[in-house]
Structures are given as structure tokens and as C-alpha cells.
Design a protein around this motif. Structure first.
Motif, PDB file in Angstrom:
ATOM      1  N   GLY A  66       0.799  -1.222   0.000  1.00  0.00           N
ATOM      2  CA  GLY A  66       0.000   0.000   0.000  1.00  0.00           C
ATOM      3  C   GLY A  66       0.827   1.265   0.000  1.00  0.00           C
ATOM      4  N   GLY A  67       0.146   2.382   0.232  1.00  0.00           N
ATOM      5  CA  GLY A  67       0.826   3.676   0.290  1.00  0.00           C
ATOM      6  C   GLY A  67       1.786   3.739   1.468  1.00  0.00           C
ATOM      7  N   ARG A  68       1.378   3.140   2.584  1.00  0.00           N
ATOM      8  CA  ARG A  68       2.257   3.088   3.757  1.00  0.00           C
ATOM      9  C   ARG A  68       3.578   2.389   3.393  1.00  0.00           C
ATOM     10  N   GLU A  69       3.478   1.272   2.681  1.00  0.00           N
ATOM     11  CA  GLU A  69       4.691   0.535   2.333  1.00  0.00           C
ATOM     12  C   GLU A  69       5.535   1.296   1.316  1.00  0.00           C
ATOM     13  N   HIS A  70       4.887   2.040   0.399  1.00  0.00           N
ATOM     14  CA  HIS A  70       5.685   2.860  -0.525  1.00  0.00           C
ATOM     15  C   HIS A  70       6.485   3.899   0.266  1.00  0.00           C
ATOM     16  N   ALA A  71       5.842   4.498   1.272  1.00  0.00           N
ATOM     17  CA  ALA A  71       6.544   5.495   2.089  1.00  0.00           C
ATOM     18  C   ALA A  71       7.694   4.840   2.868  1.00  0.00           C
ATOM     19  N   LEU A  72       7.457   3.637   3.398  1.00  0.00           N
ATOM     20  CA  LEU A  72       8.518   2.928   4.135  1.00  0.00           C
ATOM     21  C   LEU A  72       9.696   2.612   3.216  1.00  0.00           C
ATOM     22  N   VAL A  73       9.382   2.098   2.033  1.00  0.00           N
ATOM     23  CA  VAL A  73      10.427   1.742   1.066  1.00  0.00           C
ATOM     24  C   VAL A  73      11.196   2.994   0.639  1.00  0.00           C
ATOM     25  N   GLY A  93       4.629   1.915  -7.905  1.00  0.00           N
ATOM     26  CA  GLY A  93       5.514   2.970  -7.402  1.00  0.00           C
ATOM     27  C   GLY A  93       6.703   2.374  -6.660  1.00  0.00           C
ATOM     28  N   ILE A  94       6.430   1.371  -5.858  1.00  0.00           N
ATOM     29  CA  ILE A  94       7.485   0.698  -5.094  1.00  0.00           C
ATOM     30  C   ILE A  94       8.497   0.069  -6.052  1.00  0.00           C
ATOM     31  N   ALA A  95       7.994  -0.425  -7.190  1.00  0.00           N
ATOM     32  CA  ALA A  95       8.871  -1.108  -8.156  1.00  0.00           C
ATOM     33  C   ALA A  95       9.929  -0.171  -8.738  1.00  0.00           C
ATOM     34  N   GLN A  96       9.726   1.145  -8.603  1.00  0.00           N
ATOM     35  CA  GLN A  96      10.739   2.086  -9.098  1.00  0.00           C
ATOM     36  C   GLN A  96      11.925   2.192  -8.135  1.00  0.00           C
ATOM     37  N   ILE A  97      11.751   1.730  -6.906  1.00  0.00           N
ATOM     38  CA  ILE A  97      12.813   1.858  -5.890  1.00  0.00           C
ATOM     39  C   ILE A  97      13.330   0.510  -5.425  1.00  0.00           C
ATOM     40  N   ALA A  98      12.434  -0.476  -5.349  1.00  0.00           N
ATOM     41  CA  ALA A  98      12.791  -1.773  -4.767  1.00  0.00           C
ATOM     42  C   ALA A  98      12.464  -2.872  -5.770  1.00  0.00           C
ATOM     43  N   GLU A  99      13.042  -4.046  -5.549  1.00  0.00           N
ATOM     44  CA  GLU A  99      12.697  -5.187  -6.399  1.00  0.00           C
ATOM     45  C   GLU A  99      11.466  -5.861  -5.804  1.00  0.00           C
ATOM     46  N   CYS A 100      10.364  -5.867  -6.558  1.00  0.00           N
ATOM     47  CA  CYS A 100       9.130  -6.463  -6.046  1.00  0.00           C
ATOM     48  C   CYS A 100       9.137  -7.964  -6.274  1.00  0.00           C
TER      49      CYS A 100
END
Ligand code: AMP
Ligand code: GLY
Length: 424
Positions: free
Chosen positions: A9-16, A36-43
């Protein structure tokens, strides 16, 4: 360090987003993540309740620290399981996570350790519950004991509404076992704030205050949602009031849990109602708030990963103070048409790059995914558009300017996020 964040979720994007800025972070994974997370971390495609799958991944990838976002894996005992294998993980164990997973356990803890809260009574019999509702009258609040995806609380304006809620929970079993027992409690009046702390059971480090917006429409109207926006700091919480909440709610709860043999490590989130008789605890969560986290973490200057590691190792005393950006932050949630009721997925989202390039703006993804190189909607809460500013008003202005660049079919959002803060 090699890090895994669990959630999507959005919370996890902020954590990442925040963990990726740590000098300690060498490689970052997220299960299952979002576009969005995939732009910073490997999903990695492992669901949050697949404890066995997560364990296998962590052992294979030699993960040094796992960070749990949502409550489900906590209540399934992921921290107990990982600890058995000597794996480091940030979050409370199953017994500690009951502070969120069982509202009855939570209220009993509050009563036993003198934490100010609404008067309440517990029922396992529908007739008794209905009699009691007639006795105390409306408004009153009916709560299912167990997890109910944020839908297990009914603030009833009439006796009939309260009785219907009890029937739905105990007889129709709309939340399954979560409705085996219910709580009926006094309805409190006042402004709500979120006070979130990190603790290793011995030490407590409070995060900045924040305020959520639970109702779907402007002026707090319409049904409850997971949260339509947040801002930090909550201007209504003066430093004195903050201290009072920590002293009367946070310390007695963590200390009480310790007396019960429960070593609480991770996030403790207190939902607080500021009543005319002082602050009272509405509920606890065993995790970061969503969307509060999206409005808090952009203001945190300290290294979150260092704090989480110290917590997991029960050495939070290593972290002397948390440092904060004095600017304010506002997060506006863009939701799918129909949310919080049924909604469609798969709508193409436009304007994301333009919004993300605006100064002092971060666009956190919540329900999104990539399809043929396009970002499409994949949940009820789709985005958390966040702005930083010298004042709450300026932060709100930045967030809404970015929201206006973004669109997808059916998108809706509140227009009054943070407006309450402007009265102070
Ligand atoms: P909870 O899941 O316990 O946070 O409840 C969801 C929402 O219901 C809270 O954020 C409050 O807005 C409301 N609520 C819960 N308990 C009470 C209460 N005793 N009085 C008034 N509102 C309440
Ligand atoms: N924003 C409310 C929650 O995370 O429970």
C-alpha cells in the motif's frame, strides 16, 4: 544490509522510499509491492499472509532485516516464526499484536492499566447485548472483537442502528469469527489524532503527531474509509498535550504489556480522541498508520532503518532522539470511483510523472500496478499525493497542485485535507 518490506500500500511505498535513503541499505525488496514501489525496490510476488513463502525468500536471499507493513502477517505470528529461525524482523510478536487484533484484549489492557478510554462492556450473547443497548441508549459504539479490515466499528446514532450492528456481527456473522464477541461502548466526542511511537519495550521514541481523515467525503461526511488523507504535525496537539498522551496512554500500555509478559517491539499506534475531559484512547494498532505514514516519514530526518534495526535488537537506547524537518506535510488520497464501496480496477493513470517532478512533492502509490509499461489502478485507495511546505497551508497547496495534474477514470478525493489544522 539486505532489506525486505512486506506489503503493497501507500504506507509501504513510504517505508520503502524512506529506507532506500539509508546508508545502511544495500539492497531492497518488497513483497508484493506496487508500481511505485517497483521504481525503488525489487518487487517479489509473495502475498503478505504467505508466511512460509516469505520465510523461504528471506533465507534464500539472506535478508538482514524484514519490515512488516500490515497487521495481517503480525496477527498470523510472522515475527514469532522468523524469530524461531534467528531472523531479524521489525514488528511485534503475535501475542503483542493482539493489541490490534483483539479489541477486547485492547480494552481489557486499557481498563487494567488505567489508560483513559470510553466506558465499555463485552458481550458474547446477542440478547444481552441488545438489552444493554436499550439501557444505555444512543449514540453508542458497537465493535467486533477481531480484525474486520477497518469495518468492524459502527458509531450508531440510534438504538436501532446499534442493535442492527450487533445482529450483523453476532448472528449474521458478517465478519465471521471476529464477531463472536462484541464491545458496546460510550460514544466519545472530540477531534481525533494519531500518536504513533516506535518502542523496543524498554525505550520509546515518538513519531511526529498526525491527523487522518476517515470519512470519504468533505466535512467528514459519508461512510468510513481506510483514510482519505493525513497531515503532520497535528496542530491541535501542543507539546504539553503530546506529553500528556505519551504519559497517560503510551507508557502505561507498553508497561502494562510488559507486566503481562509481553515484550512489545515495533510500532504502537494510538488513535486518540481529544475529549473535553482530556485525551482518551479509541484503539491501538500494531503497525504504522495508512495514510499517516505518508505524511510523517517525509518529515523524518533520522535514518529509519537504523531505528528499526535498533528496535528489532532491543537496543533502541542507541537512538538518542529523532530529528524532524520543521516543515509540515499533507497527503491527499486519490481513490477509485465507488470506494469505499465496490470499485473497478485497471484504469490507466495519467500525469504521474508531471506531478512527481513538482518541487516538494512525492507521489506515493497505494493500489497501482504496471501493465504494458503503463500504470493502472489496482485498489480502492490508489495514490497518496504528498506535499511539504513551511506551513500546513503551504503543504496542502503543494499536494493539491500535484493532485490536479493526475487523473484516471472515476478518481475522487477530498478537497479539505488539513483544513482543520488551519483553525489553530
Ligand atoms: P477504531 O477502528 O477503533 O479506530 O474505530 C474506527 C473509528 O470509529 C475511530 O477512528 C473513531 O472515529 C470511531 N470510534 C471508535 N470508538 C469510538 C468511540 N468510543 N466514540 C466515538 N467514536 C469512536
Ligand atoms: N489511518 C488509520 C489506520 O491506519 O488504521
Amino acid at each position: 544490509m539486505r532489506i525486505l518490506v512486506i506489503g503493497s500500500g501507500g504506507r509501504e511505498h513510504a517505508l520503502v522510499w524512506k529506507i532506500a535513503q539509508s546508508k545502511l541499505c544495500a539492497k531492497l525488496f518488497c513483497a508484493p509491492g506496487n508500481a511505485g514501489i517497483a521504481q525503488i525496490a525489487e518487487c517479489v510476488n509473495i502475498q503478505v499472509d504467505d508466511i512460509g513463502g516469505l520465510l523461504e525468500f528471506v533465507e534464500r536471499e539472506k535478508i538482514d532485516l524484514t519490515v512488516v507493513g500490515p497487521e495481517i502477517p503480525l496477527s498470523l505470528g510472522i515475527v514469532d516464526e522468523f524469530s524461531r529461525y534467528g531472523l531479524k524482523i521489525f514488528g511485534p510478536k503475535r501475542a503483542a499484536a493482539r493489541i490490534e487484533a483483539s479489541k477486547i484484549f485492547s480494552k481489557e489492557m486499557m481498563a487494567k492499566y488505567d489508560v483513559p478510554t470510553a466506558n465499555f462492556k463485552i458481550f458474547d450473547d446477542l440478547q444481552e447485548a441488545q438489552k444493554y443497548i436499550e439501557k444505555i441508549g444512543a449514540p453508542c459504539v458497537v465493535k467486533a472483537d477481531g480484525l474486520a479490515a477497518g469495518k468492524g466499528v459502527i458509531v450508531a446514532k440510534t438504538i436501532n442502528e446499534a442493535k442492527q450492528a450487533a445482529v450483523a456481527m453476532m448472528q449474521e456473522r458478517v465478519f465471521g469469527e471476529s464477531g463472536n464477541r462484541i464491545i458496546i461502548e460510550e460514544c466519545l466526542q472530540g477531534e481525533e489524532v494519531s500518536i504513533i511511537v516506535i518502542t523496543d519495550s524498554k525505550e520509546v521514541r515518538a513519531l511526529a503527531s498526525s491527523q487522518d481523515h476517515k470519512r470519504v467525503f468533505d466535512n467528514d461526511s459519508g461512510p468510513n474509509t481506510g483514510g482519505m488523507g493525513a497531515y503532520s504535525p497535528a496542530s491541535v496537539v501542543t507539546p504539553e498535550l503530546f506529553r500528556e498522551i505519551v504519559d497517560k496512554v503510551i507508557y502505561p500500555t507498553i508497561g502494562g504489556l510488559a507486566k503481562e509478559g509481553i515484550d512489545y517491539r515495533g510500532v504502537l499506534y494510538a488513535g486518540i480522541m481529544l475529549t473535553k475531559d482530556g485525551p482518551k484512547a479509541l484503539e491501538f494498532n500494531a503497525r504504522f498508520g495508512d495514510p499517516e505514514t505518508q505524511a510523517i516519514l517525509p518529515r523524518l530526518k533520522s535514518d529509519l532503518l537504523e531505528i528499526m534495526l535498533a528496535t528489532a535488537e532491543q537496543k533502541l537506547n542507541r537512538i538518542k532522539i529523532l530529528e524532524w524537518d520543521t516543515r509540515a506535510c499533507a497527503c491527499v488520497v486519490c481513490a477509485a470511483g465507488g470506494y469505499p464501496g465496490s470499485y473497478e480496477k485497471g484504469k490507466e493513470i495519467s500525469g504521474l510523472d508531471k506531478a512527481a517532478q513538482m518541487p516538494d512533492v512525492v507521489v506515493f502509490h497505494a493500489g497501482t500496478k504496471l501493465l504494458n509499461n503503463k500504470v493502472i489502478t489496482n485498489g480502492g485507495r490508489v495514490l497518496g499525493v504528498t506535499g511539504l511546505g513551511r506551513t500546513v497551508n503551504e503543504a496542502i497547496g503543494k499536494a493539491y497542485a500535484a493532485v490536479r495534474e493526475i487523473s484516471f477514470r472515476g478518481m475522487h478525493y477530498r478537497h479539505d485535507i488539513g483544513r482543520k489544522a488551519l483553525r489553530y
